[in-house]
Design an enzyme around this catalytic site. Sequence first.
Site, PDB file in Angstrom:
ATOM      1  N   SER A  39       0.803  -1.226   0.000  1.00 35.12           N
ATOM      2  CA  SER A  39       0.000   0.000   0.000  1.00 35.12           C
ATOM      3  C   SER A  39       0.835   1.276   0.000  1.00 35.12           C
ATOM      4  CB  SER A  39      -0.942   0.004   1.205  1.00 35.12           C
ATOM      5  OG  SER A  39      -0.226  -0.170   2.410  1.00 35.12           O
ATOM      6  N   ASP A 331      -2.869   7.808   8.498  1.00 37.98           N
ATOM      7  CA  ASP A 331      -3.872   6.930   9.114  1.00 37.98           C
ATOM      8  C   ASP A 331      -3.163   5.979  10.080  1.00 37.98           C
ATOM      9  OD1 ASP A 331      -2.753   4.925   7.531  1.00 37.98           O
ATOM     10  OD2 ASP A 331      -4.430   4.803   6.129  1.00 37.98           O
ATOM     11  N   HIS A 334      -0.167   4.273   7.735  1.00 40.21           N
ATOM     12  CA  HIS A 334       0.530   4.916   6.604  1.00 40.21           C
ATOM     13  C   HIS A 334       1.017   6.319   6.951  1.00 40.21           C
ATOM     14  CE1 HIS A 334      -2.284   1.996   4.631  1.00 40.21           C
ATOM     15  NE2 HIS A 334      -1.134   1.653   4.075  1.00 40.21           N
TER      16      HIS A 334
END
Length: 366
Positions: A39, A331, A334
């Site tokens: 991600s 978040d 991340h």
Amino acid sequence: MGNSFHSLFLCFFIFFFSFGFSSSEAQKKAPAVYVFGDSLFDVGNNNYLSLSLAKAILPYYGIDFPTKKPTGRFSNGKNAADLIAEKVGLPISPAYLSLVLKANHHKNVSYLEGVNFASGGAGIFDGTDDTSKQSIPLTKQVDFYSKVHEQLTQQIGASTLQKRLSKSIFLVVIGSNDIFGYFGSNVTQNKSTPQQFADSMASSLKVHLQRLYNNGARKFEIVGVAALGCCPAYRAKNKKTECFSEANLLAAKYDEVLQSMLKEWQSEKKDLSYSYFDTYAALQDLIQSPSSYGFANVKGACCGLGELNAQIPCLPISNICSNRKDHVFWDAVHPSEAAIRIVVDRLFSGHPKYTSPINMEQLLAI
């Protein structure tokens, strides 16, 4: 007078056009960038996975992206893949599955300047994405690249392609989800010690890297795993909101084994070049001396709910910080675009403290 003016204007136009063209060409430091990973580098592949829960498609993702809309990037703005492409002077490598969809609709697609295969939730091992239900593991990402290699061979010929690929960058960031998975499974922890697990991760990664090498890759930018125990998701589980030391220890073990593997692999392949980036050290700098880098909050997530904004994901109902630039984390897991920018600067032209045996800028010059 009129003819002289037009002649002068024409000369100026030719000079300006030629200068502009050569400048942009000079800015292009590699023919292509091919991106593999999780991600941290996903630019929207997971948007095309119908069963995946790991999709950055809701506000407030993308709030600081140029379009101000969610794009599938797990960031408030641009991610590392975007910023690296800018430094190399190339367009952002498009998500592979977006190109597949275009091709299925009989639209022209090009793989010549790079493709992004990265997928949120992906790991070195297959099946690390149990929590997100579906991702593209590294095995499959390399399978997809093999298809691209085949198509490019047909398009421009094997010899021309190999010359092009030998100057291209193969960017790999993977391993975090494997470590998250290790601590999320008692079965895995009972099967192997942290050292055994780290060894297995590195040896499995080498198999995938070798497959890329066999299909033309010669220049690798390999990104190590960060101090995962310091992400808000782990801190929120700790009453004192301190880092989860066991996750950090495993990340450090893996990074150490990874660097040894890369050195050994390079000794086997004399035409191979690589740059290793120590994300662990780079991110720890931001966490340990936040004010030096303009950060005010290193523990909590900018977007989320619950303890440290990290117990419930970033959703439209979430709390969101007013100043994204003062948070290291966007978040629960991340980093923010502000943190990513600092990290990418170090990856690209950083001191040997963060890069070995060379940095990415030096890798491009080879």
